[in-house]
Design a protein around this motif. Structure first.
Motif, PDB file in Angstrom:
ATOM      1  N   LEU A  34       0.601  -0.981   0.367  1.00  0.00           N
ATOM      2  CA  LEU A  34       0.064   0.449  -0.537  1.00  0.00           C
ATOM      3  C   LEU A  34       0.510   1.409  -0.020  1.00  0.00           C
ATOM      4  O   LEU A  34       1.379   2.031   1.058  1.00  0.00           O
ATOM      5  CB  LEU A  34      -0.828  -0.220   0.819  1.00  0.00           C
ATOM      6  CG  LEU A  34      -2.570   1.421   1.612  1.00  0.00           C
ATOM      7  CD1 LEU A  34      -3.205   1.477  -0.200  1.00  0.00           C
ATOM      8  CD2 LEU A  34      -2.375   1.291   2.641  1.00  0.00           C
ATOM      9  N   ASP A  35       1.221   1.798  -1.534  1.00  0.00           N
ATOM     10  CA  ASP A  35       1.896   3.034  -1.109  1.00  0.00           C
ATOM     11  C   ASP A  35       1.911   4.283  -0.876  1.00  0.00           C
ATOM     12  O   ASP A  35       1.759   4.979  -0.109  1.00  0.00           O
ATOM     13  CB  ASP A  35       2.701   3.563  -3.039  1.00  0.00           C
ATOM     14  CG  ASP A  35       3.005   2.021  -3.493  1.00  0.00           C
ATOM     15  OD1 ASP A  35       3.773   1.649  -2.297  1.00  0.00           O
ATOM     16  OD2 ASP A  35       2.934   2.124  -4.408  1.00  0.00           O
ATOM     17  N   LYS A  36       0.306   4.157  -0.877  1.00  0.00           N
ATOM     18  CA  LYS A  36      -0.889   5.629  -0.280  1.00  0.00           C
ATOM     19  C   LYS A  36      -2.059   5.758  -0.257  1.00  0.00           C
ATOM     20  O   LYS A  36      -2.730   4.315  -1.251  1.00  0.00           O
ATOM     21  CB  LYS A  36      -0.322   6.999  -1.128  1.00  0.00           C
ATOM     22  CG  LYS A  36      -1.157   7.358  -2.202  1.00  0.00           C
ATOM     23  CD  LYS A  36      -1.389   8.343  -2.882  1.00  0.00           C
ATOM     24  CE  LYS A  36      -1.491   8.723  -3.980  1.00  0.00           C
ATOM     25  NZ  LYS A  36      -1.732  10.050  -5.061  1.00  0.00           N
ATOM     26  N   GLY A  37      -2.948   6.070   0.417  1.00  0.00           N
ATOM     27  CA  GLY A  37      -4.567   6.220   0.669  1.00  0.00           C
ATOM     28  C   GLY A  37      -5.071   5.144   1.396  1.00  0.00           C
ATOM     29  O   GLY A  37      -4.318   4.837   2.453  1.00  0.00           O
ATOM     30  N   GLU A  38      -6.254   4.535   1.365  1.00  0.00           N
ATOM     31  CA  GLU A  38      -7.132   3.905   2.268  1.00  0.00           C
ATOM     32  C   GLU A  38      -7.848   1.980   0.900  1.00  0.00           C
ATOM     33  O   GLU A  38      -8.446   2.560  -0.243  1.00  0.00           O
ATOM     34  CB  GLU A  38      -8.628   4.378   2.803  1.00  0.00           C
ATOM     35  CG  GLU A  38      -8.680   4.348   3.297  1.00  0.00           C
ATOM     36  CD  GLU A  38      -9.985   4.617   3.869  1.00  0.00           C
ATOM     37  OE1 GLU A  38      -9.811   4.898   5.491  1.00  0.00           O
ATOM     38  OE2 GLU A  38      -9.786   6.482   3.828  1.00  0.00           O
ATOM     39  N   ALA A  39      -7.151   1.560   2.132  1.00  0.00           N
ATOM     40  CA  ALA A  39      -8.081   0.222   1.043  1.00  0.00           C
ATOM     41  C   ALA A  39      -8.220  -0.867   2.285  1.00  0.00           C
ATOM     42  O   ALA A  39      -8.070  -0.871   3.356  1.00  0.00           O
ATOM     43  CB  ALA A  39      -6.877  -0.729   0.739  1.00  0.00           C
ATOM     44  N   PHE A  40      -9.804  -1.460   1.523  1.00  0.00           N
ATOM     45  CA  PHE A  40     -10.733  -2.518   2.874  1.00  0.00           C
ATOM     46  C   PHE A  40     -10.037  -3.986   2.298  1.00  0.00           C
ATOM     47  O   PHE A  40     -10.658  -4.241   1.316  1.00  0.00           O
ATOM     48  CB  PHE A  40     -11.914  -2.228   3.181  1.00  0.00           C
ATOM     49  CG  PHE A  40     -12.690  -3.312   4.318  1.00  0.00           C
ATOM     50  CD1 PHE A  40     -12.289  -2.774   5.438  1.00  0.00           C
ATOM     51  CD2 PHE A  40     -14.286  -3.863   3.653  1.00  0.00           C
ATOM     52  CE1 PHE A  40     -13.363  -3.693   6.361  1.00  0.00           C
ATOM     53  CE2 PHE A  40     -14.839  -4.630   4.226  1.00  0.00           C
ATOM     54  CZ  PHE A  40     -14.048  -4.944   5.438  1.00  0.00           C
ATOM     55  N   PHE A  41      -9.504  -4.478   3.185  1.00  0.00           N
ATOM     56  CA  PHE A  41      -9.055  -6.278   2.606  1.00  0.00           C
ATOM     57  C   PHE A  41     -10.583  -6.894   3.394  1.00  0.00           C
ATOM     58  O   PHE A  41     -10.613  -6.618   4.267  1.00  0.00           O
ATOM     59  CB  PHE A  41      -7.695  -6.149   2.902  1.00  0.00           C
ATOM     60  CG  PHE A  41      -7.207  -5.287   2.829  1.00  0.00           C
ATOM     61  CD1 PHE A  41      -6.269  -5.862   1.552  1.00  0.00           C
ATOM     62  CD2 PHE A  41      -6.618  -4.100   3.283  1.00  0.00           C
ATOM     63  CE1 PHE A  41      -5.239  -5.208   0.860  1.00  0.00           C
ATOM     64  CE2 PHE A  41      -5.265  -3.679   2.637  1.00  0.00           C
ATOM     65  CZ  PHE A  41      -4.657  -4.104   1.936  1.00  0.00           C
ATOM     66  N   ARG A  42     -11.153  -7.886   2.488  1.00  0.00           N
ATOM     67  CA  ARG A  42     -11.512  -8.654   2.909  1.00  0.00           C
ATOM     68  C   ARG A  42     -10.887 -10.480   2.606  1.00  0.00           C
ATOM     69  O   ARG A  42     -11.359 -10.658   0.922  1.00  0.00           O
ATOM     70  CB  ARG A  42     -13.240  -9.206   2.386  1.00  0.00           C
ATOM     71  CG  ARG A  42     -13.419  -8.145   2.986  1.00  0.00           C
ATOM     72  CD  ARG A  42     -15.284  -7.965   2.356  1.00  0.00           C
ATOM     73  NE  ARG A  42     -15.905  -8.894   2.992  1.00  0.00           N
ATOM     74  CZ  ARG A  42     -16.935  -8.492   3.110  1.00  0.00           C
ATOM     75  NH1 ARG A  42     -17.747  -7.946   2.218  1.00  0.00           N
ATOM     76  NH2 ARG A  42     -17.861 -10.054   4.309  1.00  0.00           N
ATOM     77  N   ILE A  43     -10.544 -10.858   3.200  1.00  0.00           N
ATOM     78  CA  ILE A  43      -8.953 -12.110   2.800  1.00  0.00           C
ATOM     79  C   ILE A  43      -9.466 -13.456   3.033  1.00  0.00           C
ATOM     80  O   ILE A  43      -9.917 -13.706   4.300  1.00  0.00           O
ATOM     81  CB  ILE A  43      -7.931 -11.525   3.448  1.00  0.00           C
ATOM     82  CG1 ILE A  43      -6.503 -10.553   3.351  1.00  0.00           C
ATOM     83  CG2 ILE A  43      -6.784 -12.478   2.920  1.00  0.00           C
ATOM     84  CD1 ILE A  43      -6.664  -9.989   1.635  1.00  0.00           C
ATOM     85  N   THR A  44      -9.304 -13.968   1.864  1.00  0.00           N
ATOM     86  CA  THR A  44      -9.852 -15.520   2.169  1.00  0.00           C
ATOM     87  C   THR A  44      -8.836 -15.854   2.663  1.00  0.00           C
ATOM     88  O   THR A  44      -7.645 -16.535   2.457  1.00  0.00           O
ATOM     89  CB  THR A  44     -10.506 -16.289   0.870  1.00  0.00           C
ATOM     90  OG1 THR A  44     -11.681 -15.132   0.109  1.00  0.00           O
ATOM     91  CG2 THR A  44     -10.828 -17.763   1.528  1.00  0.00           C
ATOM     92  N   HIS A  45      -8.835 -16.649   4.265  1.00  0.00           N
ATOM     93  CA  HIS A  45      -7.760 -17.111   4.629  1.00  0.00           C
ATOM     94  C   HIS A  45      -7.488 -18.814   3.851  1.00  0.00           C
ATOM     95  O   HIS A  45      -7.545 -19.609   3.791  1.00  0.00           O
ATOM     96  CB  HIS A  45      -8.541 -17.658   6.172  1.00  0.00           C
ATOM     97  CG  HIS A  45      -7.312 -17.726   7.035  1.00  0.00           C
ATOM     98  ND1 HIS A  45      -5.524 -17.240   7.051  1.00  0.00           N
ATOM     99  CD2 HIS A  45      -6.268 -18.848   7.423  1.00  0.00           C
ATOM    100  CE1 HIS A  45      -5.063 -17.840   7.658  1.00  0.00           C
ATOM    101  NE2 HIS A  45      -5.423 -18.797   7.609  1.00  0.00           N
ATOM    102  N   ASN A  46      -5.571 -19.150   4.074  1.00  0.00           N
ATOM    103  CA  ASN A  46      -5.397 -19.767   3.641  1.00  0.00           C
ATOM    104  C   ASN A  46      -4.143 -20.178   4.097  1.00  0.00           C
ATOM    105  O   ASN A  46      -3.102 -19.725   4.506  1.00  0.00           O
ATOM    106  CB  ASN A  46      -5.301 -19.806   2.149  1.00  0.00           C
ATOM    107  CG  ASN A  46      -4.447 -21.338   1.596  1.00  0.00           C
ATOM    108  OD1 ASN A  46      -3.711 -21.995   1.855  1.00  0.00           O
ATOM    109  ND2 ASN A  46      -4.498 -21.492   0.350  1.00  0.00           N
TER     110      ASN A  46
END
Length: 202
Positions: A34-46
């Motif tokens: 993430l270089d800049k800004g904002e993100a929402f993550f929904r990760i499928t766990h493995n």
């Protein structure tokens, strides 16, 4: 802009405005920078594949998780919504690690690291941008204007340092600066002057 990405494993990433990230997959590891800004993550766990988000010298390691990451010039904020995640930072003071649970919020700056707990409804307000809204709780007028400036070409300028510290509460459309100006005029009886490239509040 608001962009949604779906990865091959079903994981999803939602990017807020003015956000840049890069994704690299090598062997049993997927890395998001993430270089800049904002993100929402929904990760499928493995359990056989590590998923890591890197923002500067900080790392978030997924343990089956939904989390929000916001990176600014001198500040990183991570809020955990579901599952668990490992937060790591490496700097001149050495390495620090902490395991995050739902409701935990990490704020890391160049000089400090703090973890606090918040209610789920408060955390959900931070995701208002996914619905096109900005939600303010006891936010200064200066901070609210700066948030609007992330979403709009015409920028707000607070022309008086005394009013910059006024507090504002409410939910407003992110891409409608007029709604913000009408609110501050009504709430605080302030002067609003529109110029070609900016809106001055005084």
């Amino acid at each position: 802009g608001h962009e949604k990405l779906t990865l091959r494993d079903g994981s999803r990433i939602e990017l807020n405005t003015n956000t840049t990230l890069r994704i690299a997959a090598e062997g049993n590891r997927k890395t998001v920078y993430l270089d800049k800004g904002e993100a929402f993550f929904r990760i499928t766990h493995n359990p056989n594949r590590e998923f890591v988000v890197i923002a500067g010298n900080r790392r978030i390691i997924d343990l089956g998780t939904q989390f929000l990451v916001r990176r600014e010039d001198d500040r990183l904020r991570v809020a955990l919504y579901e599952g668990k995640a490992q937060f790591e930072v490496s700097d001149a003071r050495g390495e620090q690690q902490t395991t995050l649970n739902p409701g935990d919020v990490v704020v890391a700056t160049n000089n400090s690291l703090s973890v606090t707990r918040r209610r789920v409804d408060e955390l959900n307000d931070d995701l208002g941008w996914r619905r096109g809204l900005l939600v303010f709780h006891h936010v200064t007028l200066q901070a609210a204007a700066a948030e609007y400036n992330r979403y709009n070409l015409k920028k707000f300028v607070i022309g008086d340092p005394q009013i910059a510290q006024l507090n504002i509460n409410g939910s407003l459309p992110a891409n409608d600066p007029g709604a913000f100006t009408r609110s501050v005029k009504r709430l605080f009886d302030l002067k609003v002057e529109e110029r070609p490239n900016e809106i001055v509040i005084s």
